[in-house]
Design an enzyme around this catalytic site. Structure first.
Site, PDB file in Angstrom:
ATOM      1  N   ASN A 236     -22.506  -1.792  26.199  1.00 22.71           N
ATOM      2  CA  ASN A 236     -22.956  -2.170  27.599  1.00 22.71           C
ATOM      3  C   ASN A 236     -22.343  -3.310  28.526  1.00 22.71           C
ATOM      4  OD1 ASN A 236     -24.475  -2.378  30.103  1.00 22.71           O
ATOM      5  ND2 ASN A 236     -25.808  -0.906  29.528  1.00 22.71           N
TER       6      ASN A 236
ATOM      7  N   ILE B 237     -24.469   1.259  18.294  1.00 22.45           N
ATOM      8  CA  ILE B 237     -25.560   2.024  17.679  1.00 22.45           C
ATOM      9  C   ILE B 237     -26.613   2.390  18.459  1.00 22.45           C
ATOM     10  CG2 ILE B 237     -24.879   0.950  15.350  1.00 22.45           C
ATOM     11  CD1 ILE B 237     -27.453  -0.377  15.426  1.00 22.45           C
ATOM     12  N   ASP B 238     -27.020   1.874  19.534  1.00 29.46           N
ATOM     13  CA  ASP B 238     -28.066   2.001  20.300  1.00 29.46           C
ATOM     14  C   ASP B 238     -27.964   3.346  20.917  1.00 29.46           C
ATOM     15  OD1 ASP B 238     -29.608  -0.359  19.390  1.00 29.46           O
ATOM     16  OD2 ASP B 238     -28.401  -1.493  21.274  1.00 29.46           O
TER      17      ASP B 238
ATOM     18  N   MET C 276     -33.754  -0.796  15.179  1.00 30.77           N
ATOM     19  CA  MET C 276     -32.973  -1.183  16.452  1.00 30.77           C
ATOM     20  C   MET C 276     -33.143  -0.382  17.443  1.00 30.77           C
ATOM     21  SD  MET C 276     -29.541  -3.301  15.095  1.00 30.77           S
ATOM     22  CE  MET C 276     -29.790  -4.916  14.431  1.00 30.77           C
ATOM     23  N   GLY C 277     -33.348  -0.887  18.710  1.00 32.09           N
ATOM     24  CA  GLY C 277     -33.590  -0.203  19.960  1.00 32.09           C
ATOM     25  C   GLY C 277     -34.473  -0.819  21.037  1.00 32.09           C
TER      26      GLY C 277
ATOM     27  N   ARG D 261     -26.356  -1.553  11.141  1.00 29.44           N
ATOM     28  CA  ARG D 261     -25.356  -1.354  11.891  1.00 29.44           C
ATOM     29  C   ARG D 261     -24.169  -1.427  11.185  1.00 29.44           C
ATOM     30  NH1 ARG D 261     -26.363  -6.659  15.726  1.00 29.44           N
ATOM     31  NH2 ARG D 261     -25.374  -8.147  14.204  1.00 29.44           N
TER      32      ARG D 261
END
EC number: 2.7.1.90
Length: 406
Positions: A111, A141-142, A186-187, A299
């Site tokens: 992003n 990966i998100d 993660m996130g 990741r």
């Protein structure tokens, strides 16, 4: 006609597959020179640039070796370009690109990297620069990039998470007592990866993952305690997958408890929610409770999905081709609406991706069973297949940059 490529942001297990796609496209389309910027856009700013040895790349089968190597072989950065186009950094970037006679620049990133692509394109418009094309090549990966069905890197991370949680289940079940194991995934704002943990339940005779807590579906701590207490009536040992960005309705798990630092793009650096919840549950329910933080290993695992790697390669190849076709677009993945998994590729303007986030659809959050069914249907095709690894002395070995540069 020369091309340059850089990698930016957090690494993935397939970011080098996209790099391989760019290099292969550069060779097949007769670019005179293929350059590599080290540490993202900072490599161009600081003139840290290497050149691909095309003969080595072909003769040493570097393509396959890159597709088996996790993480960013070119290095990375989290450098935010200023909003002010009068800043000297823009002049420096385009001076370097001109000095290397670059006609195509591919920036592989997520992003925030698309924000860089967007700003560079806007700068070119404002300054009537027309002899270079700057493309983004998406990854994260998100899985939160807008304009596409899924993001390269997500499939391999989900494959690692599902594999790890199935393995973890064999450990948590060994004792005849009540326990809860919280697994932090993660996130920050989107819970795709944490939700993908439910794929571990597919085809099993009992649930591997009992609960998933996501940023999109906030609950009170009392709800969390009640759900766990009720589930422990029927199952001794629970596994709870939760996104690092999960917060309760009452903000008791606010970000400031875990970090007061921001990254270069102003995002809170968060971690520790699993540890905090494990402490709270241990004290509240008086049971064994522990936390496992998967952290950066999720990741950059070398357990790479072949589907993920192949799609990442195609996006890299397409990004380079878009530059040849005199565009400044970003290639994206779409899923055909069929029972059998099939993707097709389109291209969008970088502003469609930059500074936006794709969240889990609200309809998927109706209840836990709905979420599990939807995420399994969505995720399973993305984790299919494995990229073959090379081992020496029973340990994996990876290609190095020096193996294919001049």
């Amino acid at each position: 006609m020369n091309i340059i490529v850089a990698q930016s942001g957090g690494p993935t297990s397939v970011i080098n597959s996209s790099l391989a796609g760019v290099i292969s496209a550069g060779i097949e389309n007769d670019f005179d020179k293929i350059y590599l910027s080290l540490h993202g856009i900072e490599g161009i700013i600081n003139d840290e640039i290497a050149e691909v040895d095309k003969d080595k790349y072909a003769s040493e089968n570097i393509k396959a070796k890159l597709m088996a190597r996790p993480s960013s072989i070119l290095g990375s950065c989290r450098f935010k370009l200023p909003a002010n186009f009068d800043d000297e950094v823009y002049k420096k970037i385009f001076e370097t690109l001109k000095a290397y006679q670059i006609s195509t620049f591919v920036y592989i990133g997520g992003n925030d990297s698309m924000d860089t692509v967007m700003k560079l394109n806007n700068y070119m418009k404002d300054n009537n620069i027309a002899d270079i094309n700057i493309m983004g090549c998406p990854k994260t990966i998100d899985n939160d990039l807008m304009g596409m069905d899924h993001s390269p890197g997500f499939g391999s991370a989900a494959k690692y998470i599902g594999t790890t949680l199935r393995t973890l289940r064999t450990d948590v079940d060994i004792f005849d007592l009540k326990s809860v194991t919280f697994v932090e995934i993660m996130g920050r704002h989107a819970g795709w990866l944490a939700a993908s943990a439910l794929s571990a339940n597919y085809g099993m005779d009992k649930d591997v993952v009992n609960f998933v807590y996501l940023p999109e579906d906030r609950k009170s701590l009392d709800q969390v305690f009640d759900e766990i207490k009720e589930a422990l009536k029927y199952e001794n040992n629970l596994i709870v997958a939760l996104a690092e960005g999960f917060r309760d309705k009452d903000n008791k798990l606010d970000e400031e408890r875990f970090s007061n630092q921001n990254d270069a793009f102003g995002h809170k650096i968060v971690s520790g929610v699993a540890s905090r919840l494990a402490d709270l549950v241990r004290n509240k329910l008086e049971i064994k409770s522990r936390a496992v933080e998967l952290s950066i290993v999720q990741r950059t695992s070398n357990l790479i999905s072949k589907t993920d790697a192949d799609e990442a390669y195609q996006l890299g190849f397409m990004a380079a081709k878009l530059g040849i076709d005199n565009t400044n677009l970003v290639p994206v993945l779409k899923r055909k609406d069929k029972n059998e998994y099939e993707v097709y590729y389109e291209s969008v303007s970088p502003d469609k991706i930059a500074n936006n986030e794709m969240k889990i659809p609200e309809t998927w959050l109706k209840d836990r069973k709905t979420l599990e069914n939807e995420i399994i249907k969505y995720t399973l095709p993305l984790i299919k297949g494995e990229v073959e690894q090379v081992y020496e002395n029973s340990l994996p070995v990876f290609v190095n940059l020096k193996d294919f540069i001049i």
